[in-house]
Design a protein around this motif. Structure first.
Motif, PDB file in Angstrom:
ATOM      1  N   UNK B  67      -6.612   7.030  13.068  1.00 45.49           N
ATOM      2  CA  UNK B  67      -6.626   6.918  14.525  1.00 45.49           C
ATOM      3  C   UNK B  67      -5.238   6.517  15.044  1.00 45.49           C
ATOM      4  N   UNK B  68      -4.455   5.851  14.195  1.00 49.92           N
ATOM      5  CA  UNK B  68      -3.127   5.363  14.594  1.00 49.92           C
ATOM      6  C   UNK B  68      -2.015   6.363  14.313  1.00 49.92           C
ATOM      7  N   UNK B  69      -2.338   7.535  13.764  1.00 50.09           N
ATOM      8  CA  UNK B  69      -1.276   8.421  13.271  1.00 50.09           C
ATOM      9  C   UNK B  69      -0.289   8.852  14.365  1.00 50.09           C
ATOM     10  N   UNK B  70      -0.822   9.253  15.525  1.00 51.91           N
ATOM     11  CA  UNK B  70       0.079   9.650  16.623  1.00 51.91           C
ATOM     12  C   UNK B  70       1.089   8.524  16.908  1.00 51.91           C
ATOM     13  N   UNK B  71       0.577   7.312  17.036  1.00 51.09           N
ATOM     14  CA  UNK B  71       1.454   6.175  17.337  1.00 51.09           C
ATOM     15  C   UNK B  71       2.440   5.906  16.208  1.00 51.09           C
ATOM     16  N   UNK B  72       1.980   6.031  14.963  1.00 54.43           N
ATOM     17  CA  UNK B  72       2.860   5.761  13.816  1.00 54.43           C
ATOM     18  C   UNK B  72       3.991   6.789  13.721  1.00 54.43           C
ATOM     19  N   UNK B  73       3.690   8.049  14.016  1.00 52.59           N
ATOM     20  CA  UNK B  73       4.748   9.063  13.973  1.00 52.59           C
ATOM     21  C   UNK B  73       5.808   8.756  15.029  1.00 52.59           C
ATOM     22  N   UNK B  74       5.372   8.403  16.233  1.00 52.61           N
ATOM     23  CA  UNK B  74       6.329   8.043  17.290  1.00 52.61           C
ATOM     24  C   UNK B  74       7.131   6.812  16.856  1.00 52.61           C
ATOM     25  N   UNK B  75       6.425   5.827  16.308  1.00 57.62           N
ATOM     26  CA  UNK B  75       7.075   4.590  15.863  1.00 57.62           C
ATOM     27  C   UNK B  75       8.187   4.871  14.853  1.00 57.62           C
ATOM     28  N   UNK B 143      -0.363  11.282   3.453  1.00 59.23           N
ATOM     29  CA  UNK B 143      -0.008  12.049   4.645  1.00 59.23           C
ATOM     30  C   UNK B 143       1.450  12.499   4.592  1.00 59.23           C
ATOM     31  N   UNK B 144       1.657  13.782   4.802  1.00 57.05           N
ATOM     32  CA  UNK B 144       3.030  14.294   4.805  1.00 57.05           C
ATOM     33  C   UNK B 144       3.794  13.840   6.037  1.00 57.05           C
ATOM     34  N   UNK B 145       3.062  13.410   7.066  1.00 58.02           N
ATOM     35  CA  UNK B 145       3.708  12.966   8.305  1.00 58.02           C
ATOM     36  C   UNK B 145       4.254  11.539   8.202  1.00 58.02           C
ATOM     37  N   UNK B 146       3.895  10.845   7.113  1.00 61.30           N
ATOM     38  CA  UNK B 146       4.435   9.505   6.841  1.00 61.30           C
ATOM     39  C   UNK B 146       5.325   9.643   5.609  1.00 61.30           C
ATOM     40  N   UNK B 147       6.639   9.575   5.768  1.00 57.89           N
ATOM     41  CA  UNK B 147       7.512   9.819   4.619  1.00 57.89           C
ATOM     42  C   UNK B 147       7.339   8.762   3.521  1.00 57.89           C
ATOM     43  N   UNK B 148       7.649   9.152   2.286  1.00 51.92           N
ATOM     44  CA  UNK B 148       7.481   8.246   1.147  1.00 51.92           C
ATOM     45  C   UNK B 148       8.365   7.010   1.259  1.00 51.92           C
ATOM     46  N   UNK B 149       9.422   7.109   2.063  1.00 53.96           N
ATOM     47  CA  UNK B 149      10.341   5.977   2.222  1.00 53.96           C
ATOM     48  C   UNK B 149       9.743   4.833   3.038  1.00 53.96           C
ATOM     49  N   UNK B 150       8.645   5.091   3.744  1.00 54.54           N
ATOM     50  CA  UNK B 150       8.009   4.043   4.553  1.00 54.54           C
ATOM     51  C   UNK B 150       7.231   3.093   3.638  1.00 54.54           C
ATOM     52  N   UNK B 151       7.569   1.819   3.684  1.00 49.34           N
ATOM     53  CA  UNK B 151       6.841   0.826   2.885  1.00 49.34           C
ATOM     54  C   UNK B 151       5.460   0.585   3.507  1.00 49.34           C
ATOM     55  N   UNK B 152       4.449   0.505   2.651  1.00 46.02           N
ATOM     56  CA  UNK B 152       3.076   0.300   3.122  1.00 46.02           C
ATOM     57  C   UNK B 152       2.470  -0.909   2.434  1.00 46.02           C
ATOM     58  N   UNK B 153       1.727  -1.716   3.173  1.00 38.23           N
ATOM     59  CA  UNK B 153       0.933  -2.760   2.533  1.00 38.23           C
ATOM     60  C   UNK B 153      -0.375  -2.923   3.301  1.00 38.23           C
ATOM     61  N   UNK B 154      -1.411  -3.385   2.579  1.00 39.83           N
ATOM     62  CA  UNK B 154      -2.731  -3.513   3.182  1.00 39.83           C
ATOM     63  C   UNK B 154      -3.295  -4.908   2.967  1.00 39.83           C
ATOM     64  N   UNK B 155      -3.948  -5.436   3.978  1.00 42.23           N
ATOM     65  CA  UNK B 155      -4.359  -6.840   4.012  1.00 42.23           C
ATOM     66  C   UNK B 155      -5.753  -6.995   4.608  1.00 42.23           C
ATOM     67  N   UNK B 156      -6.380  -8.125   4.288  1.00 46.38           N
ATOM     68  CA  UNK B 156      -7.596  -8.521   5.008  1.00 46.38           C
ATOM     69  C   UNK B 156      -7.336  -9.863   5.680  1.00 46.38           C
ATOM     70  N   UNK B 157      -7.628  -9.919   6.978  1.00 51.15           N
ATOM     71  CA  UNK B 157      -7.542 -11.173   7.740  1.00 51.15           C
ATOM     72  C   UNK B 157      -8.944 -11.781   7.805  1.00 51.15           C
TER      73      UNK B 157
END
Lengths: 168, 168
Positions: B67-75, B143-157
């Motif tokens: 759902x956030x993909x549009x925003x992430x690509x712009x970001x 996702x090909x729209x998120x380049x491999x150079x983007x660092x990703x991490x996942x969390x639970x609050x």
């Protein structure tokens, strides 16, 4: 560990040590949802007077109502909110490009496979912030998925002054 | 004026009077984006240690990456962010229903025209929060729209304790 992650871990440790609001209910206590932009210069909780537990906060590029529809339906139909406060802002990045620019950047920086993956994705840029607020509120009013009983208002937040002003 | 709007106007007046950060740049200073849930019990700025101007904050029902993909690509493509911190949370509303429930509520409460308008909209519920974090991070990685150079991490609050814990 990146500096971003290190900051998250360190800051959250301090936050959790002082945290006292672990018994809030799931549905927003004040029964409203705020839709605003992801812009780094906006702190909706402080700037819009939202106390923890009071309101859903939906944020995306531009504070776009259409992009927020899935979340708004869940907010209203399953979690009881009855009002939407939509806030766009001065100096928004969405005022600075057009769809062709975003698609061009994806194609140039990420290649044809990425461009193909996103297809004709509408990045939802806009040319005038006050008109965009009016358009989004009108779109919500017209949507059959948002009942007429839901109160709607539209605002512009000034990143230069910290002030909100009423648009519609 | 609704009590929600009255609160917005009054609270914002106080905020704007003390506001001193009117000269921040548009691109996030720390070049990252946070994706998290719209849940009323989360204050990302305070809980995740985000200073004004540092990070994009994207929020939707469930803190959903797709759902956030549009925003992430712009970001990333237009505003230079290079890292995504994805945070879902305990007690999420998205754990409590299935697509059929949301579609049933729309049809029952808003009628056939509303049901037709939203068509087969995927409300993106999930059954296990840690698995959902892993799935979303894997989806971004693929996702090909998120380049491999983007660092990703996942969390639970944890809404009960104010703590974040690392998942992936």
């Amino acid at each position: 560990m990146s500096s971003v992650v290190q900051n998250l871990v360190d800051s959250n440790k301090d936050y959790a040590e002082k945290f006292t609001q672990g018994s809030l209910a799931l549905p927003p206590a004040k029964k409203y949802a705020v839709v605003t932009c992801m812009d780094a210069r906006i702190d909706p909780i402080s700037a819009f007077g939202i106390s923890l537990g009071d309101a859903h906060v939906i944020r995306n590029a531009g504070g776009n109502a259409r992009d927020a529809l899935r979340s708004l339906i869940i907010s209203q139909q399953l979690l009881g909110t009855q009002e939407v406060v939509l806030v766009k802002h001065t100096g928004c990045g969405m005022l600075t490009f057009q769809n062709a620019d975003a698609h061009g950047a994806v194609k140039q920086n990420l290649g044809d496979a990425a461009a193909e993956e996103i297809g004709t994705l509408d990045f939802l840029p806009f040319g005038d912030v006050e008109q965009a607020v009016k358009d989004d509120v009108a779109w919500l009013q017209a949507s059959k998925a948002i009942p007429d009983s839901v109160r709607l208002s539209g605002w512009v937040y000034e990143v230069e002054t910290g002030k909100v002003r009423s648009v519609v």
